[in-house]
Enzyme design. Structure first.
Site, PDB file in Angstrom:
ATOM      1  N   ASP A 102      -8.744  -0.928   5.281  1.00  0.00           N
ATOM      2  CA  ASP A 102      -8.338  -2.198   4.903  1.00  0.00           C
ATOM      3  C   ASP A 102      -8.671  -3.328   5.855  1.00  0.00           C
ATOM      4  O   ASP A 102      -9.136  -3.145   6.848  1.00  0.00           O
ATOM      5  CB  ASP A 102      -6.844  -2.219   4.779  1.00  0.00           C
ATOM      6  CG  ASP A 102      -5.953  -1.245   3.949  1.00  0.00           C
ATOM      7  OD1 ASP A 102      -6.854  -0.805   3.086  1.00  0.00           O
ATOM      8  OD2 ASP A 102      -4.896  -1.004   4.455  1.00  0.00           O
TER       9      ASP A 102
HETATM   10  N1  URA Z   1      -3.523   3.102   5.711  1.00  0.00           N
HETATM   11  C1  URA Z   1      -3.293   1.878   5.515  1.00  0.00           C
HETATM   12  O1  URA Z   1      -2.292   1.412   5.225  1.00  0.00           O
HETATM   13  N2  URA Z   1      -4.465   0.968   5.818  1.00  0.00           N
HETATM   14  C2  URA Z   1      -5.803   1.584   6.207  1.00  0.00           C
HETATM   15  O2  URA Z   1      -6.548   0.842   6.491  1.00  0.00           O
HETATM   16  C3  URA Z   1      -5.926   2.882   6.448  1.00  0.00           C
HETATM   17  C4  URA Z   1      -4.580   3.803   6.214  1.00  0.00           C
END
Ligand code: URA
Length: 249
Positions: A102
């Protein structure tokens, strides 16, 4: 020119130490001749074989680990003008991320020009194990840890059992290492929201056999030797499980 054991490690045949054993055992030829001497220098274009199979540096795929910072998109271009991982990559190669972190997640991201690898590792039937360092608001009590470990019912299905290690915990916040092998969208954040412990910070420490180690934020590290061999071993496993041909032989 480079030393033969380094050549073999860069080509992903084996770690340098194991490559030395191959050389001493007479399994390696250079331009048609068996070479048993460890210090031998070879040209990058040399005709090298191990057990009769050609090994080349040319056309070798590039594998990089990036320490992605917070506030960077896991894409090469963002129509909204946000920072992207493109600014962290060396120029001149077309490299793509394997999977996604993310915008507000930091940590280990594998980047490569190896299309078959990307395809294999993102195949739904093969779940690469990933470990995240998670900082959450509030104390994580044993009941909530048990829930995390057992798997939770999210709106898009149940999560598989997870491994949880408590690193530190007090009333204000807790730090855990969470290991999962699925890749649902924003999975870690949603798992912790589900048990009412919202995520404050999220960093990926491990992706299969690859670890972030002490790679500084924003830096990249090229994989070769031991790490590359471990990655290739995981690929062989992935292709077996996915029932597809491994394009890496
Ligand atoms: N889980 C999440 O919530 N975000 C990420 O970037 C990776 C795994």
């Amino acid at each position: 020119m480079m030393r033969l054991q380094r050549f073999l490690a860069h080509a992903g045949v084996a770690s340098r130490r194991v490559a030395e054993e191959f050389i001493l055992a007479g399994r390696v030829t250079v331009d048609g001749k068996v070479v048993r001497t460890l210090g031998t220098s070879v040209a990058e274009s040399a005709n090298v074989t191990v057990d009769g199979r050609p090994v080349t540096l040319q056309n070798a795929w590039t594998y990089l680990v990036i320490h992605k910072p917070y506030g960077v998109m896991t894409t090469l271009h963002d129509p909204e003008g946000r920072r992207t991982i493109a600014e962290l990559l060396p120029p001149g190669k077309r490299l793509y991320p394997v999977g996604r972190l993310d915008y507000d997640t930091a940590g280990l991201l594998l980047v490569t020009d190896d299309g078959p690898l990307t395809h294999l590792l993102t195949h739904p039937s093969f779940g690469v194990e990933k470990t995240y360092r998670v900082v959450v608001r509030g104390r994580l009590d044993p009941l909530r840890v048990t829930e995390l470990r057992a798997g939770l019912q999210l709106e898009d299905g149940r999560t598989a059992p997870a491994q949880v290690r408590i690193v530190a915990a007090n009333r204000e916040q807790s730090i855990i290492d969470l290991t999962i092998h699925e890749g649902k969208n924003r999975q870690v954040r949603r798992m912790l929201e589900h048990i009412e412990r919202p995520v404050i910070a999220l960093t990926r420490l491990r992706f299969g056999p690859l670890s972030l180690g002490d790679l500084p934020v924003g830096a990249t590290r090229q994989l070769f030797g031991r790490e590359l061999v471990a990655l290739k071993r995981m690929l062989a496993l992935a292709s077996e499980e996915a029932g597809v041909d491994d394009a890496h032989d």
